[in-house]
Design a protein around this motif. Structure first.
Motif, PDB file in Angstrom:
ATOM      1  N   VAL A  96       1.216  -1.412  -0.269  1.00  0.00           N
ATOM      2  CA  VAL A  96      -0.209  -0.092  -0.094  1.00  0.00           C
ATOM      3  C   VAL A  96       1.049   1.077  -0.134  1.00  0.00           C
ATOM      4  O   VAL A  96       1.534   1.476   1.309  1.00  0.00           O
ATOM      5  CB  VAL A  96      -0.979  -0.046   1.318  1.00  0.00           C
ATOM      6  N   GLY A  97       0.806   2.123  -1.421  1.00  0.00           N
ATOM      7  CA  GLY A  97       1.564   3.307  -1.208  1.00  0.00           C
ATOM      8  C   GLY A  97       0.193   4.211  -0.314  1.00  0.00           C
ATOM      9  O   GLY A  97       0.031   5.038  -1.688  1.00  0.00           O
ATOM     10  N   VAL A  98       0.647   5.251   0.130  1.00  0.00           N
ATOM     11  CA  VAL A  98       0.347   6.330   0.691  1.00  0.00           C
ATOM     12  C   VAL A  98       0.854   7.715   0.188  1.00  0.00           C
ATOM     13  O   VAL A  98       2.138   7.346   0.615  1.00  0.00           O
ATOM     14  CB  VAL A  98       0.020   6.447   1.944  1.00  0.00           C
ATOM     15  N   SER A  99      -0.264   8.732  -0.341  1.00  0.00           N
ATOM     16  CA  SER A  99       0.476   9.447  -1.414  1.00  0.00           C
ATOM     17  C   SER A  99       0.709  10.842  -0.108  1.00  0.00           C
ATOM     18  O   SER A  99      -0.380  10.854   1.533  1.00  0.00           O
ATOM     19  CB  SER A  99      -1.013   9.874  -2.041  1.00  0.00           C
ATOM     20  N   ASN A 100       1.235  11.101  -0.239  1.00  0.00           N
ATOM     21  CA  ASN A 100       2.282  12.165   0.587  1.00  0.00           C
ATOM     22  C   ASN A 100       2.983  13.898   0.167  1.00  0.00           C
ATOM     23  O   ASN A 100       3.543  14.571   0.474  1.00  0.00           O
ATOM     24  CB  ASN A 100       3.433  12.043   1.641  1.00  0.00           C
ATOM     25  N   ARG A 101       1.595  13.966  -1.195  1.00  0.00           N
ATOM     26  CA  ARG A 101       1.679  14.805  -2.010  1.00  0.00           C
ATOM     27  C   ARG A 101       1.016  16.090  -1.879  1.00  0.00           C
ATOM     28  O   ARG A 101       1.932  17.419  -1.879  1.00  0.00           O
ATOM     29  CB  ARG A 101       1.478  14.466  -3.180  1.00  0.00           C
ATOM     30  N   THR A 102       0.455  16.363  -1.038  1.00  0.00           N
ATOM     31  CA  THR A 102      -0.014  17.715   0.255  1.00  0.00           C
ATOM     32  C   THR A 102      -0.209  17.819   1.112  1.00  0.00           C
ATOM     33  O   THR A 102      -0.388  16.209   2.037  1.00  0.00           O
ATOM     34  CB  THR A 102      -1.762  17.570  -0.540  1.00  0.00           C
ATOM     35  N   ASN A 103       0.335  18.829   1.923  1.00  0.00           N
ATOM     36  CA  ASN A 103       0.528  18.728   3.120  1.00  0.00           C
ATOM     37  C   ASN A 103       1.535  17.857   3.938  1.00  0.00           C
ATOM     38  O   ASN A 103       1.664  17.378   4.784  1.00  0.00           O
ATOM     39  CB  ASN A 103      -0.573  18.522   3.883  1.00  0.00           C
ATOM     40  N   ARG A 104       2.188  17.392   3.547  1.00  0.00           N
ATOM     41  CA  ARG A 104       3.222  16.319   3.424  1.00  0.00           C
ATOM     42  C   ARG A 104       4.419  17.017   4.715  1.00  0.00           C
ATOM     43  O   ARG A 104       4.251  15.970   5.994  1.00  0.00           O
ATOM     44  CB  ARG A 104       4.693  16.421   2.763  1.00  0.00           C
ATOM     45  N   VAL A 105       4.420  17.887   5.045  1.00  0.00           N
ATOM     46  CA  VAL A 105       5.710  18.791   6.096  1.00  0.00           C
ATOM     47  C   VAL A 105       4.771  18.384   6.852  1.00  0.00           C
ATOM     48  O   VAL A 105       4.743  17.684   8.877  1.00  0.00           O
ATOM     49  CB  VAL A 105       6.219  20.119   5.426  1.00  0.00           C
ATOM     50  N   ARG A 106       3.281  18.914   6.954  1.00  0.00           N
ATOM     51  CA  ARG A 106       2.999  19.156   8.140  1.00  0.00           C
ATOM     52  C   ARG A 106       1.833  17.972   8.698  1.00  0.00           C
ATOM     53  O   ARG A 106       2.061  17.731   9.517  1.00  0.00           O
ATOM     54  CB  ARG A 106       0.956  19.754   7.330  1.00  0.00           C
ATOM     55  N   ASP A 107       2.135  16.779   7.952  1.00  0.00           N
ATOM     56  CA  ASP A 107       1.642  15.385   8.111  1.00  0.00           C
ATOM     57  C   ASP A 107       2.446  14.616   8.883  1.00  0.00           C
ATOM     58  O   ASP A 107       2.187  13.539   9.769  1.00  0.00           O
ATOM     59  CB  ASP A 107       0.604  14.390   7.311  1.00  0.00           C
ATOM     60  N   LEU A 108       3.498  14.721   8.365  1.00  0.00           N
ATOM     61  CA  LEU A 108       4.713  14.272   8.973  1.00  0.00           C
ATOM     62  C   LEU A 108       5.676  14.891   9.786  1.00  0.00           C
ATOM     63  O   LEU A 108       6.871  13.591  10.293  1.00  0.00           O
ATOM     64  CB  LEU A 108       5.645  13.539   7.275  1.00  0.00           C
ATOM     65  N   THR A 109       5.808  16.047   9.807  1.00  0.00           N
ATOM     66  CA  THR A 109       6.497  16.320  11.366  1.00  0.00           C
ATOM     67  C   THR A 109       5.830  16.155  12.805  1.00  0.00           C
ATOM     68  O   THR A 109       4.682  16.495  12.582  1.00  0.00           O
ATOM     69  CB  THR A 109       7.269  17.412  10.699  1.00  0.00           C
ATOM     70  N   THR A 110       6.141  15.415  13.729  1.00  0.00           N
ATOM     71  CA  THR A 110       6.521  15.228  15.143  1.00  0.00           C
ATOM     72  C   THR A 110       6.392  16.769  16.407  1.00  0.00           C
ATOM     73  O   THR A 110       5.174  16.558  17.228  1.00  0.00           O
ATOM     74  CB  THR A 110       7.213  14.420  15.727  1.00  0.00           C
ATOM     75  N   SER A 111       5.956  17.132  15.913  1.00  0.00           N
ATOM     76  CA  SER A 111       6.181  19.230  16.334  1.00  0.00           C
ATOM     77  C   SER A 111       6.396  20.359  16.439  1.00  0.00           C
ATOM     78  O   SER A 111       6.586  20.113  14.884  1.00  0.00           O
ATOM     79  CB  SER A 111       7.431  18.407  17.676  1.00  0.00           C
ATOM     80  N   GLN A 112       5.727  21.372  16.449  1.00  0.00           N
ATOM     81  CA  GLN A 112       5.735  22.923  15.694  1.00  0.00           C
ATOM     82  C   GLN A 112       6.574  23.130  15.612  1.00  0.00           C
ATOM     83  O   GLN A 112       7.194  23.706  17.122  1.00  0.00           O
ATOM     84  CB  GLN A 112       3.907  23.733  16.216  1.00  0.00           C
ATOM     85  N   ILE A 113       7.211  24.110  14.280  1.00  0.00           N
ATOM     86  CA  ILE A 113       8.536  24.781  14.817  1.00  0.00           C
ATOM     87  C   ILE A 113       8.503  26.098  13.460  1.00  0.00           C
ATOM     88  O   ILE A 113       7.197  25.653  13.114  1.00  0.00           O
ATOM     89  CB  ILE A 113       9.350  24.493  14.662  1.00  0.00           C
ATOM     90  N   LYS A 114       8.723  27.747  14.767  1.00  0.00           N
ATOM     91  CA  LYS A 114       8.724  28.349  12.900  1.00  0.00           C
ATOM     92  C   LYS A 114       9.974  28.587  12.761  1.00  0.00           C
ATOM     93  O   LYS A 114      10.178  29.104  11.376  1.00  0.00           O
ATOM     94  CB  LYS A 114       8.722  29.608  14.080  1.00  0.00           C
ATOM     95  N   MET A 115      11.474  28.239  13.068  1.00  0.00           N
ATOM     96  CA  MET A 115      12.518  28.222  12.218  1.00  0.00           C
ATOM     97  C   MET A 115      13.242  26.702  11.981  1.00  0.00           C
ATOM     98  O   MET A 115      13.026  25.927  12.935  1.00  0.00           O
ATOM     99  CB  MET A 115      13.130  28.744  12.817  1.00  0.00           C
ATOM    100  N   PRO A 184      16.312   8.747   8.056  1.00  0.00           N
ATOM    101  CA  PRO A 184      15.147   9.943   9.572  1.00  0.00           C
ATOM    102  C   PRO A 184      15.175  11.361   9.517  1.00  0.00           C
ATOM    103  O   PRO A 184      16.980  11.203   9.955  1.00  0.00           O
ATOM    104  CB  PRO A 184      14.823   9.164  10.417  1.00  0.00           C
ATOM    105  N   SER A 185      14.980  11.870   9.268  1.00  0.00           N
ATOM    106  CA  SER A 185      14.548  13.622   9.974  1.00  0.00           C
ATOM    107  C   SER A 185      14.976  14.048  11.539  1.00  0.00           C
ATOM    108  O   SER A 185      14.012  14.494  11.825  1.00  0.00           O
ATOM    109  CB  SER A 185      14.201  14.838   9.572  1.00  0.00           C
ATOM    110  N   LEU A 186      15.790  12.579  12.336  1.00  0.00           N
ATOM    111  CA  LEU A 186      15.077  13.167  13.393  1.00  0.00           C
ATOM    112  C   LEU A 186      16.269  14.296  14.492  1.00  0.00           C
ATOM    113  O   LEU A 186      16.405  14.452  15.466  1.00  0.00           O
ATOM    114  CB  LEU A 186      16.412  11.879  13.600  1.00  0.00           C
ATOM    115  N   ASP A 187      16.769  15.033  13.331  1.00  0.00           N
ATOM    116  CA  ASP A 187      16.841  16.077  14.321  1.00  0.00           C
ATOM    117  C   ASP A 187      16.286  17.586  13.877  1.00  0.00           C
ATOM    118  O   ASP A 187      15.843  18.653  14.804  1.00  0.00           O
ATOM    119  CB  ASP A 187      17.986  16.898  12.690  1.00  0.00           C
ATOM    120  N   TRP A 188      15.002  16.831  13.703  1.00  0.00           N
ATOM    121  CA  TRP A 188      13.658  17.956  13.761  1.00  0.00           C
ATOM    122  C   TRP A 188      13.608  18.097  15.169  1.00  0.00           C
ATOM    123  O   TRP A 188      13.592  17.560  16.847  1.00  0.00           O
ATOM    124  CB  TRP A 188      12.601  16.919  13.180  1.00  0.00           C
ATOM    125  N   ASP A 189      13.210  19.500  15.594  1.00  0.00           N
ATOM    126  CA  ASP A 189      12.693  20.772  16.417  1.00  0.00           C
ATOM    127  C   ASP A 189      14.138  20.197  17.370  1.00  0.00           C
ATOM    128  O   ASP A 189      13.456  19.304  18.855  1.00  0.00           O
ATOM    129  CB  ASP A 189      11.550  19.854  16.774  1.00  0.00           C
TER     130      ASP A 189
END
Length: 413
Positions: A96-115, A184-189
């Motif tokens: 099963v291949g799930v699309s993340n073509r829209t709102n990718r950053v929103r859906d896949l990131t684990t916390s809110q950041i501004k910078m 994986p982008s484990l540097d996030w936030d």
């Protein structure tokens, strides 16, 4: 069987041949583009579904499922690995291949950041929990209700989707058994999820779960060629935080034996972030399904192995599969049972051939091809009566004129 398998002397050549030789012409649509409207996301989410090669819409078999995030952009990578490794290395599975073509950053990131990396983020962030609810409450139930899926699931994600994959293991481990986090982008936030993962891996049980992590190390630093795997952890710049985060997480996870997590990771020194998904999927899936691989494979090809020994090996394999999948599972996929039957016929070992064909009928009673193969076995033994019996059963199941023609030809002999 409409096409014969040639005499095969090794398990490797046997599996290679299985992937290009099919017993029957398959006119079933095996790949589907589907979608589900999400009340959680307030949007329709598209995905593709690929059935395994042995899928029979009239059968009762259910399959483990691989969920691939960024499914449309990484589709060919997963298909290339799966198509080359099913059989001995991997079970038949639904992809099963799930699309993340829209709102990718929103859906896949684990916390809110501004910078991020010194620049302002101009996209919504931190929607991973919401996207998790979509997967748990809407996507998985939809797949389970519409497709022949079992609850044995694997999740694969790359980059931000790799971050999300680790998030799913750490915070929602009940949804998947297996995880592959590709670069994986484990540097996030400021490594927020990394710190959370360390705490949970040291205090919670992950028994029965497996994770494979990769790092693309061709370019560890954006401009400093002197940064290598040997000295990268001594660097403290923003430019190496991405790689250092993966290394930090992986070495820590490797050390936490008490967590019960089946863990492995690999550095790909000649791959970039964009090229590492393909080799990671290959190594990751083989690692995750290491338990699936045959015990003593050479014995299946050895003419000196007795029928009794083969039966015991198959019983052991069946127990392993049933234990892992949680449902009664055949000790071999149907193509392999059939293939070993033909191999032993050609090697002049009819008792073994009969055992494999009989077992295939037991586990795949709705497959016309299994009865056709048994008919060919009886033809080889000059037993016309039983050959006709099994050909008639194949015809009753399928209604295929091919079997009708074979019945008529055999009656004329």
């Amino acid at each position: 069987m409409k096409k014969h398998l040639f005499l095969l002397l090794t398990i490797g050549s046997f599996l290679s041949s299985l992937q290009v030789i099919r017993a029957q012409t398959n006119e079933i649509e095996t790949e589907i583009i589907d979608s589900v409207y999400s009340e959680v996301l307030k949007e329709s989410r598209e995905f593709w579904v690929k059935y395994p090669d042995n899928y029979n819409p009239d059968g009762t078999e259910k399959y483990p499922v691989v969920y691939l995030l960024d499914g449309f952009s990484l589709k060919e990578n997963l298909e290339a690995v799966y198509d080359n490794y099913w059989g001995h290395y991997l079970p038949h599975m639904i992809l099963v291949g799930v699309s993340n073509r829209t709102n990718r950053v929103r859906d896949l990131t684990t916390s809110q950041i501004k910078m991020r990396r010194g620049q302002a983020m101009d996209q919504d962030t931190g929607g991973a929990e919401n996207f998790t609810q979509f997967i748990e409450k809407e996507l998985i139930p939809y797949i389970d209700s519409k497709y022949p899926a079992t609850s044995y699931r694997t999740l694969i994600g790359h980059s931000y989707a790799g971050l999300f994959t680790v998030h799913m293991l750490v915070n929602h481990q009940h949804l998947f058994q297996n995880y592959i986090a590709i670069d994986p982008s484990l540097d996030w936030d400021d490594q927020k999820l990394l710190m959370e993962a360390k705490e949970k891996l040291s205090s919670e049980s992950y028994k029965g779960k497996s994770l494979f992590v990769s790092l693309a190390a061709e370019q560890l630093h954006m401009w400093d060629e002197d940064i290598t795997m040997e000295n990268i952890m001594d660097d403290s710049s923003e430019f190496t935080l991405f790689a250092r985060s993966i290394i930090d997480f992986s070495t820590f996870a490797e050390s936490q034996k008490q967590s019960g997590l089946n863990f492995s990771w690999k550095v790909y020194p000649e791959d970039l972030h964009g090229t590492v998904p393909l080799p990671t999927m290959r190594d990751g899936l083989v690692f995750l399904f290491k338990w699936y691989q045959f015990k003593s494979p050479q014995k299946y090809n050895n003419p000196e192995t007795t029928v009794e020994e083969l039966v015991e090996l198959l019983k052991e394999q069946e127990q392993i599969y049933t234990q892992h999948f949680g449902v009664p599972t055949a000790p071999m996929i149907d193509e392999m049972l059939n293939g070993y039957g033909y191999m032993n016929m050609q090697m002049g070992q009819p008792e073994k051939a009969f055992m494999f064909f009989e077992m295939n009928i037991k586990y795949n009673p709705t497959s016309a091809n299994t009865y056709d193969s048994m008919a060919e076995y009886y033809e080889s033994q000059n037993d016309k009566e039983n050959a006709l019996k099994y050909l008639n059963q194949a015809y009753e199941i399928s209604g295929d004129d091919y079997y009708k023609e074979r019945i008529e030809a055999l009656n004329k002999e």
